[in-house]
Design an enzyme around this catalytic site. Structure first.
Site, PDB file in Angstrom:
ATOM      1  N   GLY A   1      27.108  25.871   2.787  1.00  0.00           N
ATOM      2  CA  GLY A   1      27.459  26.423   1.473  1.00  0.00           C
ATOM      3  C   GLY A   1      28.264  25.466   0.618  1.00  0.00           C
TER       4      GLY A   1
ATOM      5  N   GLY B   1      30.422  32.483  -1.523  1.00  0.00           N
ATOM      6  CA  GLY B   1      29.082  32.165  -2.009  1.00  0.00           C
ATOM      7  C   GLY B   1      28.920  32.116  -3.517  1.00  0.00           C
TER       8      GLY B   1
ATOM      9  CD  GLU C   1      17.043  20.920  -0.021  1.00  0.00           C
ATOM     10  OE1 GLU C   1      17.469  22.092   0.074  1.00  0.00           O
ATOM     11  OE2 GLU C   1      17.738  19.966  -0.467  1.00  0.00           O
TER      12      GLU C   1
ATOM     13  CB  CYS D   1      21.467  42.923  15.456  1.00  0.00           C
ATOM     14  SG  CYS D   1      20.377  44.203  15.949  1.00  0.00           S
TER      15      CYS D   1
ATOM     16  CB  SER E   1      25.217  25.041  -3.117  1.00  0.00           C
ATOM     17  OG  SER E   1      25.247  25.544  -1.801  1.00  0.00           O
ATOM     18  CB  ALA E   2      23.738  27.664  -8.497  1.00  0.00           C
TER      19      ALA E   2
ATOM     20  CG  MET F   1      24.098  30.476   3.718  1.00  0.00           C
ATOM     21  SD  MET F   1      24.331  31.777   4.942  1.00  0.00           S
ATOM     22  CE  MET F   1      24.471  30.808   6.416  1.00  0.00           C
TER      23      MET F   1
ATOM     24  CE1 TYR G   1      20.342  24.385  -9.301  1.00  0.00           C
ATOM     25  CE2 TYR G   1      20.507  22.512 -10.794  1.00  0.00           C
ATOM     26  CZ  TYR G   1      19.824  23.636 -10.340  1.00  0.00           C
ATOM     27  OH  TYR G   1      18.646  23.999 -10.926  1.00  0.00           O
TER      28      TYR G   1
HETATM   29  N1  LIG Z   1      22.496  35.798  -0.407  1.00  0.00           N
HETATM   30  C1  LIG Z   1      23.210  35.549   0.621  1.00  0.00           C
HETATM   31  O1  LIG Z   1      23.245  36.285   1.553  1.00  0.00           O
HETATM   32  C2  LIG Z   1      23.955  34.303   0.678  1.00  0.00           C
HETATM   33  C3  LIG Z   1      24.697  34.063   1.807  1.00  0.00           C
HETATM   34  C4  LIG Z   1      25.365  32.892   1.873  1.00  0.00           C
HETATM   35  C5  LIG Z   1      25.297  31.996   0.846  1.00  0.00           C
HETATM   36  N2  LIG Z   1      24.605  32.269  -0.282  1.00  0.00           N
HETATM   37  C6  LIG Z   1      24.583  31.335  -1.376  1.00  0.00           C
HETATM   38  O2  LIG Z   1      23.336  30.660  -1.390  1.00  0.00           O
HETATM   39  C7  LIG Z   1      23.546  29.314  -1.776  1.00  0.00           C
HETATM   40  C8  LIG Z   1      23.008  28.378  -0.733  1.00  0.00           C
HETATM   41  O3  LIG Z   1      23.804  28.418   0.460  1.00  0.00           O
HETATM   42  P1  LIG Z   1      23.614  27.304   1.546  1.00  0.00           P
HETATM   43  O4  LIG Z   1      24.549  27.603   2.655  1.00  0.00           O
HETATM   44  O5  LIG Z   1      22.165  27.189   1.869  1.00  0.00           O
HETATM   45  O6  LIG Z   1      24.151  26.033   0.774  1.00  0.00           O
HETATM   46  P2  LIG Z   1      23.938  24.494   1.097  1.00  0.00           P
HETATM   47  O7  LIG Z   1      24.877  23.775   0.236  1.00  0.00           O
HETATM   48  O8  LIG Z   1      23.974  24.277   2.571  1.00  0.00           O
HETATM   49  O9  LIG Z   1      22.450  24.235   0.638  1.00  0.00           O
HETATM   50  C9  LIG Z   1      22.068  24.141  -0.717  1.00  0.00           C
HETATM   51  C10 LIG Z   1      20.779  23.344  -0.745  1.00  0.00           C
HETATM   52  O10 LIG Z   1      20.300  23.285  -2.073  1.00  0.00           O
HETATM   53  C11 LIG Z   1      19.804  21.976  -2.303  1.00  0.00           C
HETATM   54  N3  LIG Z   1      19.793  21.724  -3.745  1.00  0.00           N
HETATM   55  C12 LIG Z   1      20.856  21.498  -4.557  1.00  0.00           C
HETATM   56  N4  LIG Z   1      20.470  21.334  -5.812  1.00  0.00           N
HETATM   57  C13 LIG Z   1      19.125  21.452  -5.825  1.00  0.00           C
HETATM   58  C14 LIG Z   1      18.159  21.368  -6.867  1.00  0.00           C
HETATM   59  N5  LIG Z   1      18.518  21.152  -8.115  1.00  0.00           N
HETATM   60  N6  LIG Z   1      16.881  21.555  -6.519  1.00  0.00           N
HETATM   61  C15 LIG Z   1      16.512  21.777  -5.232  1.00  0.00           C
HETATM   62  N7  LIG Z   1      17.398  21.854  -4.222  1.00  0.00           N
HETATM   63  C16 LIG Z   1      18.689  21.700  -4.515  1.00  0.00           C
HETATM   64  C17 LIG Z   1      20.742  21.098  -1.537  1.00  0.00           C
HETATM   65  O11 LIG Z   1      20.174  19.835  -1.244  1.00  0.00           O
HETATM   66  C18 LIG Z   1      20.995  21.915  -0.286  1.00  0.00           C
HETATM   67  O12 LIG Z   1      20.097  21.622   0.753  1.00  0.00           O
HETATM   68  C19 LIG Z   1      25.041  29.155  -1.980  1.00  0.00           C
HETATM   69  O13 LIG Z   1      25.362  29.326  -3.344  1.00  0.00           O
HETATM   70  C20 LIG Z   1      25.587  30.257  -1.173  1.00  0.00           C
HETATM   71  O14 LIG Z   1      26.863  30.615  -1.607  1.00  0.00           O
HETATM   72  C21 LIG Z   1      23.924  33.396  -0.358  1.00  0.00           C
END
Ligand SMILES: NC(=O)c1ccc[n+]([C@@H]2O[C@H](COP(=O)([O-])OP(=O)(O)OC[C@H]3O[C@@H](n4cnc5c(N)ncnc54)[C@H](O)[C@@H]3O)[C@@H](O)[C@H]2O)c1
Ligand SMILES: NC(=O)c1ccc[n+]([C@@H]2O[C@H](COP(=O)([O-])OP(=O)(O)OC[C@H]3O[C@@H](n4cnc5c(N)ncnc54)[C@H](O)[C@@H]3O)[C@@H](O)[C@H]2O)c1
Lengths: 555, 555
Positions: free
Chosen positions: A52, A492, A196, A410, A265-266, A177, A273
């Site tokens: 994240g 997040g 990605e 689970c 990870s916006a 995630m 990002y």
């Molecule tokens: N919905 C949920 O349940 C939930 C749970 C946890 C986290 N999140 C949120 O989801 C997001 C992702 O979490 P994460 O742990 O996977 O984060 P992370 O930082 O591990 O992964 C983000 C990925 O996005 C890629 N990325 C960045 N900018 C990009 C772009 N412009 N185009 C394509 N790819 C790009 C990065 O290379 C990276 O692999 C976070 O904002 C996190 O807070 C959501």
């Protein structure tokens, strides 16, 4: 001076039955802290980053070492305090109190911005805890697979009559995630195209079998999707590219995915990002040297991507924010209709939260996969009627590679969690399992979070921003005897946008643990039912009544 | 529909030794909740307002009744949850856990504004807890007298060679807290002119002997001040007027007070500060009908007052913000140099906080003043060398009228608090005291608050806004077995500007209580020493070493 956050050490938790601390109650947080930094678990363990964006397990390597030393030394009537990843105190408590209390990234609201956080972070005064990174109960991408799977299944139910065969999902981000998305899509019967920008992230997901194929060009990826959907095959492809380029390009071409979402990870414009037109190398370099420039460029690109998501939404395609706060960023950049499409919680998850159902999880401190398979069997035995859950457990066993200590997720709720916990504790006691089990959950759960752009978006009574609830949750878990309890800000959705709490409890097989488990694993989901009942959801009110909750001002 | 917050009932706590709940651990919060609303204690009890603008003890009268009913019914292994003044749940915990856990007014940072709070408040979804209002350990103006006294004494030491004879203090506001100023000034040997717009507030302070005289015009008040200072007499006058008129008028006339400060409720622009040119009646009416208009006019007037305070400061007169966030309001109104003069904590209080010294207090649940006099004697006996403290206790006994349940405040720190607690518990056990004592403190204490414009202004390491500390404090007090624990947002500086926690522990005479007291009254001030040691204050580091604290990442 060398960077106190960089190191080349590889961290592995102890496994087996021999203690490296004074008891299982301290061995448990010790192994789980280390597990969070396990090379197969963490996204960037050498910089202490678990997942994240910059979600860390400890503030610096020195702090990591001091936490380890403190845990090894801790008695069963003492409590270690961790403040933004730094161990700051050991105090006398009692055996039914938590062994570790954690507060990460919390800032007084008026100063709760990325700018102020980054300033503190640079001075060595802060750490971003994300949700389960700084609270030591991250279990790799599996942690999110079931939630994502449940979300896609529910979307299929709502929009496609329950059948995702021949459908495909467009998304971005294959990080810690987000990497769960292609696998969850396939499990739900759909194809998936995930954009990605980091080739390493795609390769990581290929290696762990979370994604099936890799593509270098959009045409190549679309060809695969067309082939698979036509054949009714559920498969996934990771496309190397920038989501802010690819999403609008698809709109322009008139390509129609069946579901659209995003998990870049916006939430963290500096670290999360990639701006359009930038190379990965340029991005990495400038994060340190010119963070403001990075944030500005990233925000502009997010706006482009969200604009495309709004276009998909306007064209009638189910489009959903997947909890990374990307709509807020676009709104702040001037995209007024950024919130046209909903978040995934009000769209698909809230009915589960009303019954205290959320991402319950456990890990085997032994390191032995057999321990998890035995708990899988126990869950099936206890929930013998739940076909959906049996199905999930079978798929999980077949498709999910363990990362680090074997673990299972689970989604279960009030009335079930404590039963599973007591059963696992009994299995530890009678030797069926080779070592203790820890049980925890994501901070994203029904009673543990206030996050108006995500978990508490569009609450029935308008109480989205009230954060008394996660604070009460943490206080109650502390009072009930969880083994460690945490309170975080940010997570997040980034600085300023959420407050949440976590808890983990260790099943060491003792009778003391029975009593604690019965309290904690009942009270914790019950606070979720309470919070949703207070907001007026009938499902929560019914659940509270069925379970005989005592909610004076509510029932 | 009638206003759920208005009622004509008068609330008095039970006194004596007969229980109205199931044990003293639940009787204690019950009596203290009622005591907060005692007609002699609360500023506006019929509207549930205890002090500090709209600081309430319960959300509505219905909630009050439900809290009372829940407390009467609560067992000694159960915990009641209170969310912004509403009782929301009763859960099974254990005997060493708190009996009540409270979270008031907490909002996710991005939404932590008065506008959003007021919107929720109007919908019945919120309550302003201030610091000790919603956490049931307000003890009337006495609670603040010693802090104010210590502050004036220290100011005298720094600016006037330790002698305030013939000096006078200009201030504003004679409300729940501010009402302590004239008395504290007189105790410190100075005269005081306090500008107050509400005649009832002046009369209340006259009645309780907190202020000596009343004046209707500035000339009249100045004449008294001139007379008293010339005679070397320490006396005080409450002047009916608007501070935003009087302060600039004094500047214009070239009048030079010796110390300038203010305690109007500037932290709350809607309910706390009378705009210039408005009558009290107009103000009261418009707070409900046109809150935005009120806030706008109030903020403009605050700017005028702060401008005058800056003028005093520029003229070399010691001028200090007394924790009502009035500088911030003026800054937001465009007064760029509003922060020219310091807050009272960095100016006078921080050295005390470094040793965990703060507003420790206790109340006699019996209602019998003799119980307090006996504890006074015990404190003198235990701290037999501390002349300053003996002096304080003598003056307090002589000059301070009890309000509601008899209570005492006494600024002491780490190493002393637990000794007093254990001694009081022993006195309960052996019958020296007629009923149990509760011990608590203000949220304004060394380890319990993050408030960058007040308690944590200008911290040595720049960590002013880090709020992990009060959260850890609340978690640790919960883990240590305090009888009730609270977490608030807002408080004395208003929405967005602080987070803080409270705790109260009941000395019921039992041996269980001994153990809890020893933990809680050690750990609680120790977190203050820890927080200041982490920030790099030598006094705190020394104190930590002297007391043998185990602070892994700090010492
Ligand atoms: N919905 C949920 O349940 C939930 C749970 C946890 C986290 N999140 C949120 O989801 C997001 C992702 O979490 P994460 O742990 O996977 O984060 P992370 O930082 O591990 O992964 C983000 C990925 O996005 C890629 N990325 C960045 N900018 C990009 C772009 N412009 N185009 C394509 N790819 C790009 C990065 O290379 C990276 O692999 C976070 O904002 C996190 O807070 C959501
Ligand atoms: N420094 C501390 O230790 C400390 C502790 C608690 C509270 N406070 C802060 O001090 C302030 C006062 O607290 P309180 O409990 O006395 O509040 P209160 O609301 O009970 O009293 C405020 C008083 O100010 C008067 N007032 C309002 N506008 C005025 C004006 N323009 N001119 C003259 N008088 C005016 C009101 O009539 C009222 O009597 C609050 O902001 C509070 O948060 C400071």
């Amino acid at each position: 001076m060398s960077d106190p956050r960089k190191n080349t050490r590889d961290i592995y938790p102890a496994t087996g039955t021999e203690l490296t601390a004074k008891s299982w109650l301290t061995e448990a947080p010790l192994r789980m802290l280390m597990n969070n930094l396990h090379p197969d678990v963490a996204e960037n363990p050498h910089e202490l980053v678990v997942y994240g964006g910059i979600g860390r397990a400890a503030r610096t390597w020195k702090d990591y070492d001091m936490i380890v030393a403190a845990l090894r030394d801790l008695e069963d009537d003492q409590t270690l305090m961790v403040q933004s990843g730094k161990p700051v105190g050991v105090f006398q408590t009692h055996k039914d109190a938590p062994r570790v209390l954690i507060a990460n990234s919390n800032l007084v609201p008026h100063w709760a911005t990325w700018d102020h956080f980054n300033e503190l972070d640079k001075k060595g005064l802060a750490m971003y805890g994300q949700m389960t990174a700084g609270s030591w109960i991250y279990i790799g991408s599996q942690g999110i697979v079931q939630g994502t799977y449940e979300t896609f299944v529910e979307a299929g139910r709502q929009h496609y009559g329950g059948d995702l065969k021949g459908k495909w999902i467009l998304t971005g981000g294959l990080g810690g995630m987000g990497g769960a998305q292609p696998l969850a899509a396939v499990m739900a019967g759909a194809c998936c195209l995930a954009v990605e920008c980091n080739p390493d992230s795609i390769d990581f997901r290929l290696r762990t079998r979370y994604v099936d194929e890799k593509a270098e060009t959009l045409d190549e990826a679309l060809e695969m999707i067309a082939r698979w959907t036509a054949a009714g095959e559920a498969k996934s492809v990771g496309l190397l590219g920038n989501a802010a380029d690819i999403f609008p390009e698809l709109v322009k071409r008139g390509v129609r995915p069946d579901i659209v979402t995003d998990q870049t990870s916006a939430h963290d414009p500096v670290n999360g990002y990639l701006p359009q037109g930038w190379t990965m190398a340029e991005w990495k370099a400038k994060r340190d040297t010119a963070p403001k420039e990075v944030a500005k460029a990233a925000r502009a690109s997010m706006k482009v991507q969200v604009k495309a998501m709004c276009d998909f939404h306007a064209a009638g395609i189910p489009t959903v924010d997947y909890g990374n706060n990307i709509r807020q960023m676009a709104l702040e950049e001037g995209l007024d209709n950024a919130f046209d499409f909903p978040g995934f919680v009000p769209a698909y998850i809230r009915p589960l939260f009303c019954r205290g159902i959320g991402p319950f999880r456990w890990a085997a401190l032994s390191g032995d996969p057999e321990d998890i398979y035995k708990t899988d069997a126990k869950v099936k035995e206890i929930l013998s009627e739940d076909a959906h859950l049996h199905n999930w457990l079978d798929m999980a066993r077949e498709r999910i590679s363990f990362q680090g200590l074997p673990a299972r997720i689970c989604w279960v709720g009030l009335g079930v969690r404590h039963k599973l916990g007591l059963a696992f504790n009994e299995m530890v006691r009678n030797g069926e399992l080779s070592a203790p089990i820890v049980i925890g959950r994501d901070h994203l759960d029904s009673g543990s979070v206030a996050s108006p752009n995500r978990e508490t978006e569009a609450m029935k009574d308008g109480s989205d921003a009230v954060s008394d609830w996660p604070l009460l949750n943490a206080l109650l878990n502390t009072a009930s005897g969880a083994t460690w309890v945490s309170l975080h800000h940010g997570g997040g959705v980034g600085m300023g946008f959420s407050q949440h709490s976590g808890m983990v409890i260790c099943c060491d097989g003792s009778e003391d643990a029975d009593r604690r488990i019965a309290r904690v694993l009942w009270n914790d989901p019950a606070t979720g039912v309470m919070r949703h009942a207070d907001a007026g959801y009938d499902a929560a009110l019914d659940c509270a009544r069925e379970n005989g909750l005592n909610l004076p001002g509510i029932l």
